[in-house]
Each structure stands twice: as structure tokens, then as C-alpha cells.
Design an enzyme around this catalytic site. Structure first.
Site, short mmCIF file in Angstrom:
data_model
loop_
_atom_site.label_atom_id
_atom_site.label_comp_id
_atom_site.label_asym_id
_atom_site.label_seq_id
_atom_site.Cartn_x
_atom_site.Cartn_y
_atom_site.Cartn_z
N SER A 250 -88.58 -4.25 -2.23
CA SER A 250 -87.19 -4.68 -2.07
C SER A 250 -86.92 -5.11 -0.64
CB SER A 250 -86.27 -3.51 -2.43
OG SER A 250 -84.95 -3.78 -2.03
N LYS B 40 -89.39 2.86 -1.11
CA LYS B 40 -90.03 1.53 -1.13
C LYS B 40 -90.93 1.36 0.10
CE LYS B 40 -88.06 0.00 -4.91
NZ LYS B 40 -88.83 -0.16 -6.16
N TYR C 224 -83.66 5.91 -1.25
CA TYR C 224 -84.19 4.86 -2.14
C TYR C 224 -85.04 3.89 -1.32
CZ TYR C 224 -84.26 0.19 -4.06
OH TYR C 224 -84.66 -1.07 -4.44
C1 WQD Z 1 -74.04 -7.08 -2.65
C2 WQD Z 1 -72.85 -7.43 -1.77
C3 WQD Z 1 -71.68 -5.50 -0.94
C4 WQD Z 1 -70.33 -4.17 -4.93
C5 WQD Z 1 -78.80 -3.46 -3.33
C6 WQD Z 1 -80.00 -2.67 -2.88
C7 WQD Z 1 -81.24 -3.54 -2.94
C8 WQD Z 1 -81.37 -4.11 -4.34
C9 WQD Z 1 -80.14 -4.94 -4.65
C10 WQD Z 1 -82.63 -2.77 -5.87
C11 WQD Z 1 -72.72 -6.54 -0.53
C12 WQD Z 1 -70.79 -6.30 -1.88
C13 WQD Z 1 -70.93 -4.86 -3.88
C14 WQD Z 1 -68.92 -4.14 -5.02
C15 WQD Z 1 -68.76 -5.51 -3.05
N1 WQD Z 1 -81.49 -3.08 -5.29
N2 WQD Z 1 -70.15 -5.52 -2.96
N3 WQD Z 1 -68.18 -4.82 -4.07
O1 WQD Z 1 -76.32 -3.63 -1.53
O2 WQD Z 1 -77.06 -6.07 -1.18
O3 WQD Z 1 -78.55 -4.50 -2.42
O4 WQD Z 1 -79.02 -4.04 -4.60
O5 WQD Z 1 -83.70 -3.26 -5.71
O6 WQD Z 1 -82.37 -2.77 -2.65
O7 WQD Z 1 -79.82 -2.28 -1.53
O8 WQD Z 1 -76.44 -5.26 -3.48
O9 WQD Z 1 -74.89 -5.85 -5.28
O10 WQD Z 1 -74.62 -3.59 -4.17
O11 WQD Z 1 -73.99 -5.67 -2.91
O12 WQD Z 1 -68.06 -6.12 -2.19
O13 WQD Z 1 -68.30 -3.52 -5.95
O14 WQD Z 1 -71.66 -7.23 -2.53
O15 WQD Z 1 -70.94 -5.03 0.18
O16 WQD Z 1 -72.21 -7.34 0.52
P1 WQD Z 1 -77.02 -4.85 -2.04
P2 WQD Z 1 -74.96 -5.04 -4.05
#
Ligand code: WQD
Length: 331
Positions: free
Chosen positions: A124, A152, A148
């Protein structure tokens, strides 16, 4: 000869199973349904018109792994099985270390016992941590800010160590950016159990009317519109990347980390607008505080994937949102 797909009933695993079967590979799926369901297996069969052997159970069950490896000639392993919720990992670190790391060690021990020497690992972009500049490049220092992410990082080092000790072993460490979208058929897609941790399944529940708004976690980042920027990649592009990695690993020994992204950043508000366009639904949102641990920008340098795997993403964010809407809203 078969490819063992651990976690093959999951979001990325099921899409990769479709690509492998369509490409004429024989596959065996192992899954404990901790974050997936049997209907994904039916979706794989309906899309491809092909069948495959399935074992339900935990990758830490060594007797089950003995059955898998003695009842099938496993040539390679594509290893998706693992817990992946950042926030949950902070609350339950021991469960994450046991499941993800001990689970992977059990798989590697079975591979050694039965002479299987190819692993494609589901890593990841989270391994780039908070200190590297974007775009992220494979040779950068890795670290994590949550259990988590540390699993990785540790598993990447374990695989590098295996390749150091066994010069016949091949490992491709695929660093996914943000997978979204769904198969065009609408028969398989992301279906997390419980409240979604990731943004796209959450937005889709707002579009479906299950939630009344999206919480946008901060609009005061140093980005064009102040909201978080991520490299969203279509899950089918990601699945094709695993086939390219398997073909590479069959011809090359050693460990290689490779980014699977588009190389383009999209902000939260840009993603919301793209979903509204694709689904013709309004996505109400409220700006709230930043989510602890989030970084402002995360997107890939994709030159190595092109150079080493001859792979590059084909789909854009509009494609991802249209396919996601078809799956989640049955549009
Ligand atoms: C994306 C963007 C949030 C939810 C994670 C893991 C990564 C991989 C993918 C597994 C960010 C914003 C999110 C919400 C929001 N997972 N957001 N409101 O955190 O980039 O990555 O998932 O492999 O390892 O770290 O993904 O979808 O949670 O967030 O504003 O309700 O959306 O702040 O900018 P992230 P995400």
C-alpha cells in the site's frame, strides 16, 4: 498449475480473480469472509463463465494450508488476505499484527514446504508515511503512522529477506494508491462490512440515501481547494497490474516494489463533483476537522510500473465513478 489467491472474495481480490480466469489461469481462492461475502464468488463465476476451487478459512490455519497445497499444485500466490482499516488497527494492534504478519508467515512457510517461490503481495502507498515528498517513488524510505501501515512495511521487509535467503524466490510488492470503481458488469464491487472507512463506499451510501451527508475531513490543507488529494485508481486497472506483476515474477527473481497508481491527484471535492456527475445525484457534505493521521497529498510516480511491468492505468476518475455508481446504485 494454479495461482492461489488469498482474500480472493474481497474487493481487489475478486477483480483480480476475474482477470486471471479471463486470461486462462487456473486459480484457487482462500478467504475467511471477514470483510467479504460468498456472493462475490458467484459474481466471479457469472462474469467469467469459469469455475475455481474455493477454501473457506483463515490463512493462519496450517492444516488448511496443507490441504490447499497438497490438493492443488500451487505455482504462485497472490496475497490479498489481511485486515486493512487504519482506525481499527489503532484500536486493535495485536489483532492486526497477528492476522497480517503471522498470517503472511504461515503462507510463506507453506510455500517453502511445498516449493512455491512466487508471491505477489498486496502492499500500500501507506508505506510512504508522512515524511516523503509527492509524487512517491519506490526507492523512498518507508515508515508508517499506524499498526496497519506497519504491517505492510514489515511484510515488505520479510519478503525482501526471503528473496535474500532464497535466490530462486520472486516477490513483487504492489503499492496500491486509492482503489475505487467496480467491474463494468455491476456484478462485483466494493462492499465493506459495517460503516465504510474509505471515502468512495461512504459517498455511495450518501448517494443511495442511507446517509444524509458526507463529512469532508478538513479543507485547510495546502492543496488547490484545501481538501485532501489522493491518487484514485480503477480497481480493474489494479487487477490488470497483478497479472502484469505475475508475468514479471515468472521471469525474474528477487523482490521489487512497484507503485500502482495513475500519477494524478484528485481532491475530495473534485471526487464529490465527479460522483454527482456520474450518478446524477446530489452529494451533500459538511466540512469537519481533519482526520488524525491523514496527509495532505498522496499520489504516485508511475514510471517504474511502465518500465518494469509494462503496465499503466487506462481509466480516469469519471470512468471510476460511473462504474462505482452502476455497482453501488445499480444504475
Ligand atoms: C481518502 C480521502 C480523507 C472519508 C486509506 C489507507 C490506504 C488504503 C486506502 C488500504 C482523504 C477523505 C475520507 C470520509 C473524507 N487502504 N475522506 N471523508 O486514507 O487515503 O487511504 O485507504 O489499502 O492504505 O490509508 O483513503 O478513502 O479513507 O480517504 O473527507 O468520510 O478522503 O481525508 O483525504 P486514505 P480514504
Amino acid at each position: 498449475m494454479s495461482v492461489l489467491v488469498t482474500g480472493g472474495a474481497g474487493f481487489i481480490g475478486s477483480h483480480t480473480a476475474v482477470v486471471l480466469l479471463d486470461h486462462g489461469e487456473d486459480i484457487v481462492i482462500l478467504d475467511n469472509f471477514s470483510n467479504s461475502s460468498p456472493d462475490m464468488l458467484d459474481g466471479i463465476r457469472r462474469i467469467t463463465g469459469k469455475d475455481f476451487k474455493f477454501y473457506e478459512g483463515d490463512m493462519r490455519d496450517k492444516a488448511l494450508l496443507d490441504r490447499v497445497f497438497t490438493e492443488n499444485k500451487i505455482e504462485s500466490v497472490i496475497h490479498f488476505a489481511g485486515l486493512k482499516a487504519v482506525g481499527e488497527s489503532v484500536e486493535k494492534p495485536l489483532e492486526y499484527y497477528d492476522n497480517n504478519i503471522n498470517g503472511t508467515l504461515c503462507i510463506l512457510e507453506a510455500m517453502r514446504k511445498y516449493g512455491c517461490k512466487i508471491m505477489i503481495f498486496s502492499s500500500s502507498a501507506t508505506v510512504y508515511g508522512n515524511d516523503n515528498p509527492v509524487p512517491f517513488v519506490e526507492g523512498m524510505k518507508t515508515s508508517a503512522t499506524n499498526p496497519y501501515g506497519w504491517t505492510k512495511v514489515f511484510i515488505e521487509h520479510i519478503l525482501e529477506g526471503v528473496c535474500e535467503s532464497d535466490k530462486e524466490f520472486s516477490a513483487v510488492l504492489l503499492r496500491y494508491f486509492n482503489p475505487i470503481g467496480a467491474h463494468k458488469s455491476g456484478l462485483i464491487g466494493e462492499k465493506p462490512n459495517g460503516i465504510p472507512n474509505n471515502i468512495m463506499p461512504y459517498i455511495m451510501k450518501v448517494a443511495a440515501g442511507e446517509y444524509d451527508h458526507l463529512n469532508v475531513f478538513g479543507d485547510d490543507y495546502d492543496t488547490p481547494d484545501g481538501t485532501g488529494v489522493r491518487d484514485y485508481i480503477h480497481v480493474v486497472d489494479l487487477a490488470n497490474g497483478h497479472l502484469s506483476a505475475l508475468e514479471y515474477a515468472r521471469k525474474n527473481k528477487g523482490a521489487e516494489a512497484v507503485n500502482l497508481g495513475t500519477g494524478k491527484g484528485t481532491s475530495v471535492l473534485e471526487l464529490v463533483a465527479a460522483v454527482e456527475k456520474a450518478s446524477d445525484r446530489k452529494i451533500p457534505y459538511v466540512i469537519t476537522a481533519r482526520r488524525p493521521g491523514d496527509i495532505a497529498e498522496c499520489y504516485a510516480d508511475v514510471s517504474k510500473a511502465k518500465r518494469v511491468l509494462n503496465w499503466q492505468a487506462q481509466y480516469d476518475v469519471d470512468d471510476m465513478c460511473a462504474d462505482n455508481a452502476r455497482w453501488a446504485l445499480k444504475q
